[in-house]
Structures are given as structure tokens and as C-alpha cells.
Design a protein around this motif. Structure first.
Motif, PDB file in Angstrom:
ATOM      1  N   VAL A  51       0.850  -1.186   0.000  1.00 22.96           N
ATOM      2  CA  VAL A  51       0.000   0.000   0.000  1.00 22.96           C
ATOM      3  C   VAL A  51       0.886   1.237   0.000  1.00 22.96           C
ATOM      4  N   ARG A  52       0.550   2.189  -0.863  1.00 24.95           N
ATOM      5  CA  ARG A  52       1.334   3.418  -0.961  1.00 24.95           C
ATOM      6  C   ARG A  52       0.789   4.470  -0.005  1.00 24.95           C
ATOM      7  N   LEU A  53       1.662   4.908   0.896  1.00 24.10           N
ATOM      8  CA  LEU A  53       1.372   6.007   1.804  1.00 24.10           C
ATOM      9  C   LEU A  53       2.048   7.261   1.250  1.00 24.10           C
ATOM     10  N   ALA A  54       1.849   8.409   1.877  1.00 20.08           N
ATOM     11  CA  ALA A  54       2.535   9.617   1.440  1.00 20.08           C
ATOM     12  C   ALA A  54       4.043   9.454   1.530  1.00 20.08           C
ATOM     13  N   GLU A  55       4.526   8.721   2.559  1.00 17.78           N
ATOM     14  CA  GLU A  55       5.961   8.602   2.798  1.00 17.78           C
ATOM     15  C   GLU A  55       6.602   7.358   2.197  1.00 17.78           C
ATOM     16  N   GLY A  56       5.825   6.504   1.532  1.00 17.04           N
ATOM     17  CA  GLY A  56       6.379   5.303   0.922  1.00 17.04           C
ATOM     18  C   GLY A  56       5.388   4.153   0.937  1.00 17.04           C
ATOM     19  N   TYR A  57       5.909   2.931   0.929  1.00 20.33           N
ATOM     20  CA  TYR A  57       5.091   1.722   0.828  1.00 20.33           C
ATOM     21  C   TYR A  57       5.184   0.863   2.080  1.00 20.33           C
ATOM     22  N   VAL A  58       4.067   0.207   2.432  1.00 16.00           N
ATOM     23  CA  VAL A  58       4.050  -0.799   3.499  1.00 16.00           C
ATOM     24  C   VAL A  58       3.352  -2.046   2.959  1.00 16.00           C
ATOM     25  N   SER A  59       3.806  -3.208   3.426  1.00 22.33           N
ATOM     26  CA  SER A  59       3.166  -4.450   3.025  1.00 22.33           C
ATOM     27  C   SER A  59       1.789  -4.540   3.668  1.00 22.33           C
ATOM     28  N   ALA A  60       0.809  -4.964   2.894  1.00 18.79           N
ATOM     29  CA  ALA A  60      -0.555  -5.137   3.409  1.00 18.79           C
ATOM     30  C   ALA A  60      -0.634  -6.242   4.453  1.00 18.79           C
ATOM     31  N   VAL A  61       0.389  -7.090   4.533  1.00 15.85           N
ATOM     32  CA  VAL A  61       0.434  -8.135   5.556  1.00 15.85           C
ATOM     33  C   VAL A  61       0.319  -7.517   6.949  1.00 15.85           C
ATOM     34  N   TYR A  62       0.811  -6.304   7.123  1.00 16.96           N
ATOM     35  CA  TYR A  62       0.853  -5.668   8.441  1.00 16.96           C
ATOM     36  C   TYR A  62      -0.288  -4.689   8.685  1.00 16.96           C
ATOM     37  N   LEU A  63      -1.237  -4.611   7.766  1.00 16.77           N
ATOM     38  CA  LEU A  63      -2.333  -3.643   7.896  1.00 16.77           C
ATOM     39  C   LEU A  63      -3.640  -4.332   8.264  1.00 16.77           C
ATOM     40  N   LYS A  64      -4.433  -3.653   9.060  1.00 17.33           N
ATOM     41  CA  LYS A  64      -5.778  -4.141   9.361  1.00 17.33           C
ATOM     42  C   LYS A  64      -6.594  -4.091   8.084  1.00 17.33           C
ATOM     43  N   GLY A  65      -7.500  -5.044   7.950  1.00 13.50           N
ATOM     44  CA  GLY A  65      -8.351  -5.092   6.763  1.00 13.50           C
ATOM     45  C   GLY A  65      -8.148  -6.366   5.994  1.00 13.50           C
ATOM     46  N   ASP A  66      -8.473  -6.327   4.724  1.00 14.44           N
ATOM     47  CA  ASP A  66      -8.370  -7.500   3.874  1.00 14.44           C
ATOM     48  C   ASP A  66      -7.002  -7.564   3.202  1.00 14.44           C
ATOM     49  N   GLN A  67      -6.896  -8.349   2.117  1.00 13.42           N
ATOM     50  CA  GLN A  67      -5.612  -8.516   1.452  1.00 13.42           C
ATOM     51  C   GLN A  67      -5.097  -7.225   0.825  1.00 13.42           C
ATOM     52  N   TYR A  68      -5.940  -6.202   0.702  1.00 11.12           N
ATOM     53  CA  TYR A  68      -5.529  -4.906   0.171  1.00 11.12           C
ATOM     54  C   TYR A  68      -5.350  -3.863   1.277  1.00 11.12           C
ATOM     55  N   GLY A  69      -5.253  -4.308   2.507  1.00  9.18           N
ATOM     56  CA  GLY A  69      -5.077  -3.385   3.620  1.00  9.18           C
ATOM     57  C   GLY A  69      -6.278  -2.503   3.875  1.00  9.18           C
ATOM     58  N   GLY A  70      -7.443  -2.942   3.406  1.00  9.86           N
ATOM     59  CA  GLY A  70      -8.666  -2.172   3.600  1.00  9.86           C
ATOM     60  C   GLY A  70      -9.000  -1.245   2.433  1.00  9.86           C
ATOM     61  N   LEU A  71      -8.122  -1.130   1.437  1.00 11.67           N
ATOM     62  CA  LEU A  71      -8.404  -0.335   0.259  1.00 11.67           C
ATOM     63  C   LEU A  71      -9.300  -1.121  -0.693  1.00 11.67           C
ATOM     64  N   PRO A  72     -10.047  -0.436  -1.538  1.00 11.44           N
ATOM     65  CA  PRO A  72     -10.854  -1.156  -2.531  1.00 11.44           C
ATOM     66  C   PRO A  72      -9.941  -1.892  -3.506  1.00 11.44           C
ATOM     67  N   ALA A  73     -10.386  -3.015  -4.024  1.00  8.00           N
ATOM     68  CA  ALA A  73      -9.609  -3.776  -4.999  1.00  8.00           C
ATOM     69  C   ALA A  73      -9.308  -2.922  -6.233  1.00  8.00           C
ATOM     70  N   SER A  74     -10.142  -1.949  -6.526  1.00 11.98           N
ATOM     71  CA  SER A  74      -9.971  -1.103  -7.703  1.00 11.98           C
ATOM     72  C   SER A  74      -8.948   0.020  -7.503  1.00 11.98           C
ATOM     73  N   ALA A  75      -8.436   0.190  -6.276  1.00 11.53           N
ATOM     74  CA  ALA A  75      -7.523   1.314  -5.971  1.00 11.53           C
ATOM     75  C   ALA A  75      -6.064   0.967  -6.285  1.00 11.53           C
ATOM     76  N   THR A  76      -5.819   0.529  -7.522  1.00 13.37           N
ATOM     77  CA  THR A  76      -4.458   0.149  -7.906  1.00 13.37           C
ATOM     78  C   THR A  76      -3.633   1.377  -8.286  1.00 13.37           C
ATOM     79  N   CYS A  77      -2.332   1.273  -8.051  1.00 12.32           N
ATOM     80  CA  CYS A  77      -1.399   2.368  -8.394  1.00 12.32           C
ATOM     81  C   CYS A  77      -1.091   2.332  -9.878  1.00 12.32           C
TER      82      CYS A  77
END
Length: 115
Positions: free
Chosen positions: A89-115
Motif C-alpha cells: 500500500v502506498r502512503l505519502a511517505e512510501g510503501y508498506v506491506s498489506a500483511v501488516y495492515l488491518k483489513g483484507d488482502q488490500y489493507g482495507g483499500l478497494p480492490a480497484s484502488a491500484t497504483c
């Protein structure tokens, strides 16, 4: 390969049929950063310059600290805490693996929210 499917309630994020509604501290932080989504790690995580552990660490996010997010992309596959996932997942300061985020396999983002 087991993909991350365990769902967590993402603090401050409510899904609507027409999009994503941000509320609470996570929503306020995302809006302040000009980013459309909010994510929250459940453990302390490194933020990286790209979607891989071989890229530079650009910062850190403490467990439970919400961050604004713009999109997700595929990158290095991460295996940790019983999960396997290649979504970053892209944050303002860089990327984090969705493995460490609450939510689904996309870290809680919609499946359509691709970079």
C-alpha cells in the motif's frame, strides 16, 4: 501459497456501496494528507521507498497509528504473522506491506484502488 484473507475491522473506515467513507482520526489524517483512504497497521512497520524489502526505509509507523493511503500495487511477497501477500500500500511517505495492515488482502483499500 496462502493469501491473506482474514478480515479485521479497520478503525475509522466505513465502506459504502458507492465508495469509501472516511471518519474519525484515520479519516482526518488521510484527508489532511490529501489521500483518499486510511490504513492502520496492527504491528510496528517499516515504510519503504518501493514495494520491496530491498528498497530504502523511509520511515516507520507504530501499531495502531492511522496513515493516509493512495493506492496498492503488487511487489515482493511477504510471509509473516501467518500471512502471505504480495500487495503493498502506498502512503505519502512510501510503501508498506498489506500483511501488516488491518483489513483484507488490500489493507482495507478497494480492490480497484491500484497504483
Amino acid at each position: 501459497m496462502r493469501m491473506r484473507t482474514k478480515a479485521f475491522a479497520t478503525a475509522g473506515v466505513g465502506a459504502l456501496a458507492t465508495g469509501l467513507l472516511l471518519t474519525g482520526a484515520a479519516g482526518a489524517q488521510a484527508a489532511a494528507a490529501g489521500l483518499p483512504y486510511a490504513v492502520t497497521p496492527y504491528v510496528n512497520v517499516n515504510v519503504r521507498s518501493g514495494p520491496s524489502t530491498t528498497t530504502d526505509i523511509t520511515g516507520h509507523v507504530a501499531a495502531g497509528q492511522p496513515r493516509g493511503a493512495s493506492c496498492w500495487t503488487h511487489g515482493e511477497t511477504i510471509r509473516d504473522n501467518g500471512y502471505v501477500n504480495d500487495v503493498w500500500v502506498r502512503l505519502a511517505e512510501g510503501y508498506v506491506s498489506a500483511v501488516y495492515l488491518k483489513g483484507d488482502q488490500y489493507g482495507g483499500l478497494p480492490a480497484s484502488a491500484t497504483c
